[in-house]
Design a protein around this motif. Structure first.
Motif, PDB file in Angstrom:
ATOM      1  N   LEU A   4      -8.438 -13.553   0.429  1.00 27.63           N
ATOM      2  CA  LEU A   4      -7.404 -14.339   0.656  1.00 27.63           C
ATOM      3  C   LEU A   4      -6.677 -13.463  -0.742  1.00 27.63           C
ATOM      4  CD1 LEU A   4      -4.650 -14.588   2.173  1.00 27.63           C
ATOM      5  CD2 LEU A   4      -5.284 -16.868   2.020  1.00 27.63           C
ATOM      6  N   ARG A   5      -5.905 -13.108  -0.582  1.00 29.42           N
ATOM      7  CA  ARG A   5      -4.410 -12.596  -2.047  1.00 29.42           C
ATOM      8  C   ARG A   5      -3.455 -13.359  -1.883  1.00 29.42           C
ATOM      9  NH1 ARG A   5      -4.824  -7.237  -4.415  1.00 29.42           N
ATOM     10  NH2 ARG A   5      -4.108  -8.283  -6.531  1.00 29.42           N
ATOM     11  N   ILE A   6      -3.199 -14.299  -2.962  1.00 31.44           N
ATOM     12  CA  ILE A   6      -1.838 -15.221  -2.039  1.00 31.44           C
ATOM     13  C   ILE A   6      -0.776 -13.932  -3.625  1.00 31.44           C
ATOM     14  CG2 ILE A   6      -0.539 -16.696  -1.967  1.00 31.44           C
ATOM     15  CD1 ILE A   6      -2.805 -18.382  -0.794  1.00 31.44           C
ATOM     16  N   LEU A   7      -0.322 -13.196  -3.235  1.00 34.55           N
ATOM     17  CA  LEU A   7       0.762 -13.158  -5.159  1.00 34.55           C
ATOM     18  C   LEU A   7       1.449 -13.598  -4.504  1.00 34.55           C
ATOM     19  CD1 LEU A   7      -0.543  -9.030  -4.629  1.00 34.55           C
ATOM     20  CD2 LEU A   7      -2.186 -10.213  -5.714  1.00 34.55           C
ATOM     21  N   SER A   8       2.261 -13.498  -5.604  1.00 33.90           N
ATOM     22  CA  SER A   8       3.496 -14.607  -6.193  1.00 33.90           C
ATOM     23  C   SER A   8       4.455 -14.179  -7.603  1.00 33.90           C
ATOM     24  CB  SER A   8       3.334 -16.330  -6.154  1.00 33.90           C
ATOM     25  OG  SER A   8       4.884 -16.603  -6.343  1.00 33.90           O
ATOM     26  N   ALA A  39       2.239 -13.204 -10.320  1.00 31.77           N
ATOM     27  CA  ALA A  39       3.822 -11.186 -11.068  1.00 31.77           C
ATOM     28  C   ALA A  39       4.377 -11.731 -12.002  1.00 31.77           C
ATOM     29  CB  ALA A  39       3.899 -10.740  -9.771  1.00 31.77           C
ATOM     30  N   LYS A  40       4.626 -11.184 -13.012  1.00 29.40           N
ATOM     31  CA  LYS A  40       6.208 -11.796 -13.598  1.00 29.40           C
ATOM     32  C   LYS A  40       7.510 -10.934 -13.016  1.00 29.40           C
ATOM     33  CE  LYS A  40       4.296  -8.385 -17.034  1.00 29.40           C
ATOM     34  NZ  LYS A  40       3.872  -7.588 -17.367  1.00 29.40           N
ATOM     35  N   ASP A  41       6.995 -10.273 -11.970  1.00 28.26           N
ATOM     36  CA  ASP A  41       8.851  -9.668 -11.221  1.00 28.26           C
ATOM     37  C   ASP A  41       7.803  -9.190 -10.437  1.00 28.26           C
ATOM     38  OD1 ASP A  41       7.573  -6.725 -12.191  1.00 28.26           O
ATOM     39  OD2 ASP A  41       8.930  -7.241 -14.045  1.00 28.26           O
ATOM     40  N   LEU A  45       4.543  -7.201  -8.229  1.00 26.11           N
ATOM     41  CA  LEU A  45       3.903  -7.497  -7.424  1.00 26.11           C
ATOM     42  C   LEU A  45       3.664  -5.769  -5.950  1.00 26.11           C
ATOM     43  CD1 LEU A  45       5.966 -10.291  -5.800  1.00 26.11           C
ATOM     44  CD2 LEU A  45       3.923 -10.608  -6.489  1.00 26.11           C
ATOM     45  N   LEU A  46       4.942  -5.384  -6.328  1.00 27.01           N
ATOM     46  CA  LEU A  46       4.425  -3.348  -6.172  1.00 27.01           C
ATOM     47  C   LEU A  46       3.719  -2.717  -6.640  1.00 27.01           C
ATOM     48  CD1 LEU A  46       6.588  -2.077  -3.798  1.00 27.01           C
ATOM     49  CD2 LEU A  46       7.931  -1.425  -6.089  1.00 27.01           C
ATOM     50  N   GLU A  47       3.172  -3.531  -8.036  1.00 22.77           N
ATOM     51  CA  GLU A  47       1.890  -2.326  -8.250  1.00 22.77           C
ATOM     52  C   GLU A  47       0.041  -3.002  -7.494  1.00 22.77           C
ATOM     53  OE1 GLU A  47       0.439  -2.711 -12.551  1.00 22.77           O
ATOM     54  OE2 GLU A  47       2.086  -2.419 -12.451  1.00 22.77           O
ATOM     55  N   TRP A  48       0.775  -4.286  -7.972  1.00 20.97           N
ATOM     56  CA  TRP A  48      -0.499  -4.841  -7.022  1.00 20.97           C
ATOM     57  C   TRP A  48      -0.847  -4.636  -5.876  1.00 20.97           C
ATOM     58  CZ3 TRP A  48       0.060 -10.574  -9.246  1.00 20.97           C
ATOM     59  CH2 TRP A  48      -0.103 -10.098 -11.027  1.00 20.97           C
ATOM     60  N   LEU A  95      12.219 -10.093  -1.834  1.00 26.78           N
ATOM     61  CA  LEU A  95      11.388  -8.332  -2.503  1.00 26.78           C
ATOM     62  C   LEU A  95      11.521  -7.246  -2.540  1.00 26.78           C
ATOM     63  CD1 LEU A  95       8.844 -10.561   0.526  1.00 26.78           C
ATOM     64  CD2 LEU A  95       7.684 -10.124  -2.391  1.00 26.78           C
ATOM     65  N   PRO A  96      11.301  -6.598  -2.777  1.00 29.03           N
ATOM     66  CA  PRO A  96      11.369  -5.212  -3.092  1.00 29.03           C
ATOM     67  C   PRO A  96      11.624  -4.599  -1.484  1.00 29.03           C
ATOM     68  CG  PRO A  96       9.506  -5.211  -4.807  1.00 29.03           C
ATOM     69  CD  PRO A  96       9.978  -6.674  -4.444  1.00 29.03           C
TER      70      PRO A  96
END
Length: 140
Positions: A4-8, A39-41, A45-48, A95-96
């Motif tokens: 599980l990846r949690i991105l924030s 993430a910085k911004d 998040l979109l990139e990851w 979110l984008p």
């Protein structure tokens, strides 16, 4: 093992929140490998998430679920995503749109929380979901 990846966006600044998050992460360790990336911004998040096959985004417009429904949803997502699942928590600006359009949107509440509190609520609900699926006493 399930991953599980949690991105924030942003890191947890409060030690008590980090301690609580780590406690649930420790409880889940036997069945679930959790990777947290801060993430910085929103663009990061979109990139990851560009190469992820199944992305769940926490968003106020997302579907509200009971804990039992979340457990079922979580289980089905594992089936769809294989052994890997990514959950994204946006920052203050949300979110984008591009990310939201290619994700499953769920909401943890009608209330607004900081991203720091949201991470804690999310991991507790993930732990609760695993316990519901095991039919343990935790959820009773």
């Amino acid at each position: 093992m399930l991953k599980l990846r949690i991105l924030s966006v942003g890191k947890t600044k409060e030690k008590w929140l980090e301690d609580a998050f780590n406690e649930y992460q420790k409880r889940l360790k036997a069945n679930l490998q959790i990777e947290c990336l801060w993430a910085k911004d929103s663009y990061q998040l979109l990139e990851w998430t560009q190469k992820e096959s199944l992305i769940i985004c926490l968003d106020p417009t997302g579907r509200l679920l009971t804990s039992e429904a979340f457990a079922t949803f979580f289980s089905k997502c594992w089936e769809q995503g294989g052994s890997r699942l990514t959950i994204v928590i946006g920052g203050a600006e949300g979110l984008p749109l591009e990310l939201k359009q290619h994700s499953i949107l769920i909401s943890l509440s009608l209330l607004t929380f900081t991203h720091q509190i949201t991470r804690l609520i999310l991991i507790e609900q993930i732990y609760r979901a695993t316990e519901i699926l095991k039919n343990s006493q935790y959820h009773k």
